[in-house]
Design a protein around this motif. Sequence first.
Motif: not given
Length: 92
Positions: A16-23, A60-65, A67-68, A87-92
């Motif tokens: 659905q998200e068309k995600a290519k790189l997933v953690l 709530c334990d999202t890895p620090v950093g 978003e980079h 949970k969506r990451l707002n990466i732009n």
Amino acid sequence: MDYNLELERAIGAIKQEKAKLVLIQLPEGLKPQATTIASTLEKETKSKIIIWMGSNWGACDTPVGIEHLNFDLLIQWGHSSWPGFLKRLNIN
């Protein structure tokens, strides 16, 4: 002990998200199955799956950093469900 890991739900979210790189982030008890989970997700979605091997003490334990790191999607497994939570990451 068998768990319902809801892999079909994870596959659906990736598509659905068309995600290519997933953690993916797993609690300690599921980490022995991490490579099997990642392989299944990669096979079904053609996405690259990265396994977070650091701690995971809950949603709530999202890895620090993170978003980079340019991930398209973070999928966390835990012991309790959060109905309707994606949970969506707002990466732009």
